[in-house]
Design a protein around this motif. Structure first.
Motif, mmCIF file in Angstrom:
data_model
loop_
_atom_site.group_PDB
_atom_site.id
_atom_site.type_symbol
_atom_site.label_atom_id
_atom_site.label_comp_id
_atom_site.label_asym_id
_atom_site.label_seq_id
_atom_site.Cartn_x
_atom_site.Cartn_y
_atom_site.Cartn_z
ATOM 1 N N LEU A 198 0.841 -1.204 0.000
ATOM 2 C CA LEU A 198 0.000 0.000 0.000
ATOM 3 C C LEU A 198 0.872 1.249 0.000
ATOM 4 N N ASN A 199 0.336 2.324 -0.525
ATOM 5 C CA ASN A 199 1.049 3.600 -0.550
ATOM 6 C C ASN A 199 0.654 4.422 0.670
ATOM 7 N N PRO A 200 1.609 4.704 1.550
ATOM 8 C CA PRO A 200 1.288 5.459 2.756
ATOM 9 C C PRO A 200 1.084 6.941 2.471
ATOM 10 N N ALA A 201 0.190 7.534 3.241
ATOM 11 C CA ALA A 201 -0.049 8.971 3.175
ATOM 12 C C ALA A 201 -0.410 9.438 4.580
ATOM 13 N N VAL A 202 -0.037 10.665 4.894
ATOM 14 C CA VAL A 202 -0.293 11.232 6.216
ATOM 15 C C VAL A 202 -1.304 12.364 6.064
ATOM 16 N N GLU A 203 -2.297 12.385 6.950
ATOM 17 C CA GLU A 203 -3.305 13.434 6.958
ATOM 18 C C GLU A 203 -3.470 13.946 8.390
ATOM 19 N N HIS A 204 -4.019 15.158 8.515
ATOM 20 C CA HIS A 204 -4.257 15.726 9.843
ATOM 21 C C HIS A 204 -5.479 16.630 9.810
ATOM 22 N N THR A 205 -6.058 16.837 10.990
ATOM 23 C CA THR A 205 -7.198 17.748 11.117
ATOM 24 C C THR A 205 -7.312 18.227 12.555
ATOM 25 N N GLU A 206 -7.998 19.346 12.730
ATOM 26 C CA GLU A 206 -8.255 19.864 14.063
ATOM 27 C C GLU A 206 -9.262 18.954 14.759
ATOM 28 N N PRO A 207 -9.128 18.758 16.072
ATOM 29 C CA PRO A 207 -10.049 17.869 16.789
ATOM 30 C C PRO A 207 -11.528 18.218 16.613
ATOM 31 N N GLN A 208 -11.848 19.496 16.516
ATOM 32 C CA GLN A 208 -13.252 19.875 16.384
ATOM 33 C C GLN A 208 -13.840 19.487 15.032
ATOM 34 N N TYR A 209 -12.980 19.178 14.045
ATOM 35 C CA TYR A 209 -13.458 18.779 12.722
ATOM 36 C C TYR A 209 -13.251 17.289 12.465
ATOM 37 N N LEU A 210 -13.023 16.547 13.515
ATOM 38 C CA LEU A 210 -12.769 15.114 13.417
ATOM 39 C C LEU A 210 -13.835 14.378 12.622
ATOM 40 N N MET A 211 -15.085 14.745 12.802
ATOM 41 C CA MET A 211 -16.181 14.011 12.170
ATOM 42 C C MET A 211 -16.380 14.404 10.700
ATOM 43 N N ASP A 212 -15.709 15.439 10.238
ATOM 44 C CA ASP A 212 -15.815 15.825 8.833
ATOM 45 C C ASP A 212 -15.068 14.820 7.964
ATOM 46 N N SER A 213 -15.460 14.720 6.728
ATOM 47 C CA SER A 213 -14.798 13.764 5.841
ATOM 48 C C SER A 213 -13.503 14.329 5.256
ATOM 49 N N TYR A 214 -13.256 15.621 5.416
ATOM 50 C CA TYR A 214 -12.050 16.224 4.853
ATOM 51 C C TYR A 214 -10.961 16.343 5.911
ATOM 52 N N TRP A 215 -9.819 15.756 5.651
ATOM 53 C CA TRP A 215 -8.623 15.920 6.465
ATOM 54 C C TRP A 215 -7.570 16.534 5.549
ATOM 55 N N TYR A 216 -6.688 17.360 6.100
ATOM 56 C CA TYR A 216 -5.632 17.983 5.304
ATOM 57 C C TYR A 216 -4.564 16.949 4.966
ATOM 58 N N LEU A 227 2.574 14.987 -0.273
ATOM 59 C CA LEU A 227 1.928 14.047 -1.191
ATOM 60 C C LEU A 227 2.022 12.639 -0.609
ATOM 61 N N PRO A 228 1.170 11.712 -1.073
ATOM 62 C CA PRO A 228 1.337 10.327 -0.618
ATOM 63 C C PRO A 228 2.750 9.837 -0.953
ATOM 64 N N MET A 229 3.240 8.935 -0.138
ATOM 65 C CA MET A 229 4.608 8.425 -0.308
ATOM 66 C C MET A 229 4.583 7.191 -1.216
ATOM 67 N N PHE A 230 4.318 7.428 -2.499
ATOM 68 C CA PHE A 230 4.180 6.344 -3.465
ATOM 69 C C PHE A 230 5.427 5.462 -3.488
ATOM 70 N N GLY A 231 5.227 4.175 -3.239
ATOM 71 C CA GLY A 231 6.325 3.216 -3.315
ATOM 72 C C GLY A 231 7.272 3.210 -2.129
ATOM 73 N N GLU A 232 7.011 4.011 -1.115
ATOM 74 C CA GLU A 232 7.923 4.051 0.039
ATOM 75 C C GLU A 232 7.819 2.750 0.833
ATOM 76 N N THR A 233 8.974 2.155 1.111
ATOM 77 C CA THR A 233 9.001 0.892 1.856
ATOM 78 C C THR A 233 9.811 0.991 3.149
ATOM 79 N N ASP A 234 10.359 2.153 3.440
ATOM 80 C CA ASP A 234 11.149 2.340 4.654
ATOM 81 C C ASP A 234 10.227 2.782 5.796
ATOM 82 N N VAL A 235 10.016 1.878 6.740
ATOM 83 C CA VAL A 235 9.120 2.145 7.864
ATOM 84 C C VAL A 235 9.573 3.372 8.650
#
Length: 118
Positions: free
Chosen positions: A45-63, A67-75
């Motif tokens: 799988l291609n890892p990606a990191v997202e974040h959001t403010e706690p008050q917007y946790l239930m929203d479907s949009y996270w920042y 970019l996603p780390m396409f092909g990254e295999t280094d944990v």
């Protein structure tokens, strides 16, 4: 049949809100998080990191954090990006996503850092 437990998670009580399946379990240790990241890598799988403010946790949009780390295999690199996002956004929830190229979907998603709830 055993009793089904009702978790008292309510929109009106930010401290009670649950994020995903893992949030019903005890908080993962650093080693357990590392194992989950290794699983994402092992599954291709291609890892990606997202974040959001706690008050917007239930929203479907996270920042998206970079970019996603396409092909990254280094944990260690993946965990370093999660930590960098957390340091830049210390009050936010930070989650790691595992994107599947073939199904064009998220196969994994977990909150790595929890922001301070109001």
């Amino acid at each position: 049949m055993s009793e089904v437990m009702d978790y008292k998670s309510r929109v009106s009580d930010p401290a009670s809100r649950k994020f995903e399946t893992f949030s019903y379990l005890p908080a993962m240790t650093t080693d357990e998080i590392r194992k989950q990241v290794a699983y994402i890598v092992r599954k291709g799988l291609n890892p990606a990191v997202e974040h959001t403010e706690p008050q917007y946790l239930m929203d479907s949009y996270w920042y998206m954090w970079k970019l996603p780390m396409f092909g990254e295999t280094d944990v260690d690199k993946i965990l370093a990006e999660c930590e960098a996002c957390h340091k830049s956004n210390p009050g936010n929830h930070v989650r790691l996503i595992g994107y599947n190229n073939f199904t064009q979907s998220q196969d994994a998603s977990m909150v790595i850092y929890r922001g301070k709830t109001v």
